[in-house]
Write a protein that holds these residues in place. Structure first.
Motif, PDB file in Angstrom:
ATOM      1  N   VAL A  79       0.724  -1.220   0.015  1.00  0.00           N
ATOM      2  CA  VAL A  79      -0.093   0.024  -0.010  1.00  0.00           C
ATOM      3  C   VAL A  79       0.840   1.220  -0.028  1.00  0.00           C
ATOM      4  CG1 VAL A  79      -2.179   0.831   1.006  1.00  0.00           C
ATOM      5  CG2 VAL A  79      -1.194  -1.182   1.795  1.00  0.00           C
ATOM      6  N   PHE A  80       1.904   1.019   0.427  1.00  0.00           N
ATOM      7  CA  PHE A  80       3.101   2.052   0.647  1.00  0.00           C
ATOM      8  C   PHE A  80       3.526   2.664  -0.453  1.00  0.00           C
ATOM      9  CE2 PHE A  80       4.143   0.536   4.966  1.00  0.00           C
ATOM     10  CZ  PHE A  80       4.201   1.681   5.471  1.00  0.00           C
ATOM     11  N   ASP A  82       2.001   3.743  -2.884  1.00  0.00           N
ATOM     12  CA  ASP A  82       0.750   4.847  -3.458  1.00  0.00           C
ATOM     13  C   ASP A  82       1.253   6.226  -3.984  1.00  0.00           C
ATOM     14  OD1 ASP A  82      -2.392   3.800  -1.945  1.00  0.00           O
ATOM     15  OD2 ASP A  82      -1.035   2.893  -3.147  1.00  0.00           O
ATOM     16  N   PRO A  83       2.093   6.818  -2.894  1.00  0.00           N
ATOM     17  CA  PRO A  83       2.607   8.224  -3.495  1.00  0.00           C
ATOM     18  C   PRO A  83       3.331   8.178  -4.687  1.00  0.00           C
ATOM     19  CG  PRO A  83       2.812   7.941  -1.109  1.00  0.00           C
ATOM     20  CD  PRO A  83       2.278   6.764  -1.871  1.00  0.00           C
ATOM     21  N   LEU A  85       3.229   5.678  -6.928  1.00  0.00           N
ATOM     22  CA  LEU A  85       2.376   5.630  -8.017  1.00  0.00           C
ATOM     23  C   LEU A  85       1.532   7.025  -8.487  1.00  0.00           C
ATOM     24  CD1 LEU A  85      -0.748   2.919  -7.596  1.00  0.00           C
ATOM     25  CD2 LEU A  85      -0.652   4.998  -9.195  1.00  0.00           C
ATOM     26  N   ALA A  86       1.430   7.730  -7.507  1.00  0.00           N
ATOM     27  CA  ALA A  86       0.737   9.014  -7.923  1.00  0.00           C
ATOM     28  C   ALA A  86       1.459   9.867  -8.552  1.00  0.00           C
ATOM     29  CB  ALA A  86       0.316   9.793  -6.832  1.00  0.00           C
ATOM     30  N   VAL A  89       1.878   8.278 -12.271  1.00  0.00           N
ATOM     31  CA  VAL A  89       0.583   8.317 -12.988  1.00  0.00           C
ATOM     32  C   VAL A  89       0.519   9.872 -13.582  1.00  0.00           C
ATOM     33  CG1 VAL A  89      -1.876   8.620 -12.736  1.00  0.00           C
ATOM     34  CG2 VAL A  89      -0.845   6.761 -11.779  1.00  0.00           C
ATOM     35  N   ARG A  90       0.866  10.753 -12.477  1.00  0.00           N
ATOM     36  CA  ARG A  90       0.512  12.220 -12.933  1.00  0.00           C
ATOM     37  C   ARG A  90       1.616  12.660 -14.178  1.00  0.00           C
ATOM     38  NH1 ARG A  90       3.408  15.325  -9.347  1.00  0.00           N
ATOM     39  NH2 ARG A  90       1.688  15.103  -7.672  1.00  0.00           N
ATOM     40  N   THR A 288       6.791  10.118   1.954  1.00  0.00           N
ATOM     41  CA  THR A 288       5.903  10.263   3.211  1.00  0.00           C
ATOM     42  C   THR A 288       7.186  10.690   4.213  1.00  0.00           C
ATOM     43  OG1 THR A 288       6.064   7.945   3.401  1.00  0.00           O
ATOM     44  CG2 THR A 288       3.768   9.093   2.707  1.00  0.00           C
ATOM     45  N   ARG A 290       8.576  13.007   4.911  1.00  0.00           N
ATOM     46  CA  ARG A 290       8.664  14.102   5.681  1.00  0.00           C
ATOM     47  C   ARG A 290       7.656  14.238   6.707  1.00  0.00           C
ATOM     48  NH1 ARG A 290       5.344  16.244   0.571  1.00  0.00           N
ATOM     49  NH2 ARG A 290       7.164  14.847  -0.463  1.00  0.00           N
ATOM     50  N   PHE A 291       6.964  13.257   6.991  1.00  0.00           N
ATOM     51  CA  PHE A 291       6.231  13.378   7.932  1.00  0.00           C
ATOM     52  C   PHE A 291       6.452  12.685   9.388  1.00  0.00           C
ATOM     53  CE2 PHE A 291       3.168  13.244   4.251  1.00  0.00           C
ATOM     54  CZ  PHE A 291       3.105  14.586   4.381  1.00  0.00           C
TER      55      PHE A 291
ATOM     56  N   ASP B  82      -1.702  13.270  -2.777  1.00  0.00           N
ATOM     57  CA  ASP B  82      -1.183  12.301  -3.726  1.00  0.00           C
ATOM     58  C   ASP B  82      -1.771  10.975  -3.210  1.00  0.00           C
ATOM     59  OD1 ASP B  82       1.933  13.100  -5.025  1.00  0.00           O
ATOM     60  OD2 ASP B  82       0.024  13.912  -5.369  1.00  0.00           O
ATOM     61  N   LEU B  85      -5.307  10.695  -4.273  1.00  0.00           N
ATOM     62  CA  LEU B  85      -5.225  10.421  -5.738  1.00  0.00           C
ATOM     63  C   LEU B  85      -5.230   8.977  -5.963  1.00  0.00           C
ATOM     64  CD1 LEU B  85      -3.158  12.766  -8.085  1.00  0.00           C
ATOM     65  CD2 LEU B  85      -3.841  10.582  -8.497  1.00  0.00           C
ATOM     66  N   ALA B  86      -4.008   8.482  -5.348  1.00  0.00           N
ATOM     67  CA  ALA B  86      -3.740   6.819  -5.647  1.00  0.00           C
ATOM     68  C   ALA B  86      -4.877   6.016  -5.407  1.00  0.00           C
ATOM     69  CB  ALA B  86      -2.431   6.583  -5.017  1.00  0.00           C
ATOM     70  N   MET B 107      -4.703  14.623 -16.647  1.00  0.00           N
ATOM     71  CA  MET B 107      -4.120  15.614 -15.505  1.00  0.00           C
ATOM     72  C   MET B 107      -4.149  16.944 -15.803  1.00  0.00           C
ATOM     73  SD  MET B 107      -3.098  13.246 -13.114  1.00  0.00           S
ATOM     74  CE  MET B 107      -2.373  14.859 -12.208  1.00  0.00           C
ATOM     75  N   ILE B 261       0.234  17.346  11.031  1.00  0.00           N
ATOM     76  CA  ILE B 261       1.645  17.153  11.359  1.00  0.00           C
ATOM     77  C   ILE B 261       2.447  18.583  11.822  1.00  0.00           C
ATOM     78  CG2 ILE B 261       3.893  16.472   9.993  1.00  0.00           C
ATOM     79  CD1 ILE B 261       1.812  14.154  10.029  1.00  0.00           C
ATOM     80  N   PHE B 291       2.216   7.545   9.779  1.00  0.00           N
ATOM     81  CA  PHE B 291       3.501   7.779   9.939  1.00  0.00           C
ATOM     82  C   PHE B 291       4.276   8.544  11.097  1.00  0.00           C
ATOM     83  CE2 PHE B 291       3.126   6.806   5.160  1.00  0.00           C
ATOM     84  CZ  PHE B 291       3.405   5.445   5.356  1.00  0.00           C
TER      85      PHE B 291
END
Lengths: 340, 340
Positions: A79-80, A82-83, A85-86, A89-90, A288, A290-291, B82, B85-86, B107, B261, B291
């Motif tokens: 699942v991780f 995802d970003p 992927l985004a 895709v973009r 991610t 950054r969080f 993001d 979006l995914a 997009m 965050i 996270f």
DNA sequence: GTGAAAGCGCTAACAG
DNA sequence: CTGTTAGCGCTTTCAC
């Protein structure tokens, strides 16, 4: 309501411009065999009527669908991703659209979907395919090349029977960068949590870690190496193991962000202070990190550039079907944050 | 290499089955006016030859493209959207494929792209459109309805001239849930950092916060309300302001994860202990909150279900163009984590 | 219940 | 340089 039914056709444009349909078609396809005057007249008529070519008709006669498939073979557990992927895709869909093609996204999570996708892409519904987050043993690349469908992969594949063009990030270099950074901080016992060693992303990053140690004339200590599976959970587990074996370790290079998060948790659970006590560097499969708190120093991959490259390679292959297979490897960089 | 050129056609299937092309077509389209025997023969021929209908030809005659557009009007600054979006891309494309349609991702980041996309979708390249992360003032929904293109939006839109079907999450209810949770923890001075109050997602969540306070016979204190813009930075800034005005606050409901965050960082910078000292609840536009350290209690939206609903609504509209405009609102839930 | 014929919008030979 | 012709693969009247 102006419905699709009343869209102007080449015929109408031709009539409006006082020429024949073929000439309009020539202009549409950028043929040089058209006099400037006629071309101008036709272009005027086109914008006048708001004409847009009918994709279906065009495909029917040309044999090309003008669509590229973006196949996402994401196994569900990751699942991780995802970003990542985004970003892909973009970037890909943008670039594809720029090439006046359309981009069909095809998700292949389970075996059933994968079967459908395989059919879809081999049966001429797309002109070419971009494959992302492919996992090992996936037969799609081979199936595609066998069927003569242009394909470009993201990430260096393993165990393919035929060569395929791919775009990758310099995992190995990035891992070396990370490890070198830890060495530079004066750390003495630098551990690593690797990804699965039968995956390119796993071995590459481990190799980079070894490279850096070797360059610094340091030994690679087996007991400082733990193999995870890229999940947060495995990061926590392996970090725990490492701490047991080496309570004295003072740094760790973790081969994925998810695992790094797990490692952070394990460290704080063990009462170790991240950064001062144990320096941690992650590897961002996903943006991610950054969080996290404390913020995590990570190896950054240029996802956007990679997406663009993927699309461009494919488009190039569509134009020149017998183009050479090649590989693009993007450099990675270390983004240093307060913590490590 | 079996190229697209040698794909079997209805004609070949017909010959193999000893019937005419028209009959094959009837079987393909599920017409009842075919005898069981012929149908069987034809089906046998189809799977024998591995026949797949040619989409282009089918579209050309039918006037339908068999593709739906997934327009992502993501303004660039909202990078944190993001993962959302995914999830949407994944769910929608899956569901669309299930309806035997293909899904083209479009997009629309900047004005230029938006222009292109607008053309594309209004010129009959797609049968319908799903719009995600639309920002206010976007004219696409109105343009689409005016052009008679079926459309479904994700998120309740603001200021549309015509009604449109949309799918949304119960932001207001979720915000109330979050606030009630903080009340239940015995917190006395519950602050909130809202989103932009000219966005539905902003007002809804603020309203939910007020609902919960009102239900508990508590006043809504103006100085405990700070308006952010959904970014991490604004979360930090507004948290700082709140702490200045109300050093005694003991809880905060933050209307987005990114802002949460930021708030966490501001709190730790101010030497406040999250959870014990100040309880925090976030709102997951994105599933990244997992996270954080400490883990954050958040309001969870059912993205996957929403994606499925989006696709299904659109497909329904394609089948019945004059279907009623309606709205689906999904419940949200509170995922309680150690910290709050 | 089935076949024959026409045509969707466009392009690709071929003439001119 | 431009027009004419034919046909891509499929669906859809309209006969039978």
């Amino acid at each position: 309501m102006r419905s699709a039914a009343l869209r102007p056709t080449v015929g109408e444009v031709a009539r409006a411009a006082g020429v024949s349909p073929s000439t309009v078609s020539r202009v549409l396809n950028g043929s040089p065999r058209v006099s400037p005057a006629t071309r101008e007249a036709i272009e005027a008529a086109i914008s006048e009527l708001g004409y847009e070519p009918n994709n279906a008709a065009r495909s029917l006669v040309g044999g090309r669908t003008h669509t590229v498939g973006l196949v996402v073979s994401e196994p569900h557990e990751r699942v991780f991703g995802d970003p990542f992927l985004a970003a892909i895709v973009r970037g890909v869909s943008r670039e594809v659209m720029r090439a006046r093609l359309q981009c069909a996204v095809l998700m292949a999570n389970d075996a059933v979907d994968r079967e459908k996708v395989e059919r879809f892409v081999t049966q001429g519904h797309v002109d070419g395919v971009i494959l992302v987050s492919l996992h090992e043993g996936d037969r799609l690349p081979d199936v595609l090349t066998a069927a003569g469908v242009p394909a470009v992969l993201s990430g260096r594949p393993m165990g393919l029977r035929r060569p395929v063009t791919y775009v990758d990030a310099d995992s190995r270099g990035g891992a070396a960068l990370a490890t070198r950074h830890l060495i530079g901080l004066g750390r003495q016992r630098i551990a690593t949590i690797t990804g699965p060693l039968e995956m390119p992303a796993g071995t590459d990053r481990f190799d980079g870690y070894c490279d850096a140690l070797r360059d610094a004339d340091r030994p690679v200590t087996r007991s400082l190496v733990a193999e995870g599976d890229f999940t947060e959970h495995s990061g926590a587990v392996q970090m725990g193991r490492l701490l047991e074996r080496h309570p004295d370790l003072d740094a760790v290079f973790v081969a994925s962000d998810a695992m790094a998060i797990g490692a952070l948790h394990a460290l704080s659970r063990a009462g170790r202070r991240v950064s001062d006590d144990v320096a941690v560097v992650g590897f961002d499969d996903v943006p991610t990190a950054r969080f996290t708190n404390p913020p995590l120093t990570t190896v950054r991959q240029p996802f956007d550039d990679m997406a663009v490259a993927l699309a461009q390679r494919l488009v190039a292959q569509l134009d020149a079907p017998d183009a050479v297979v090649d590989h693009v490897v993007f450099p990675t960089e270390l983004v240093v944050r307060a913590s490590a």
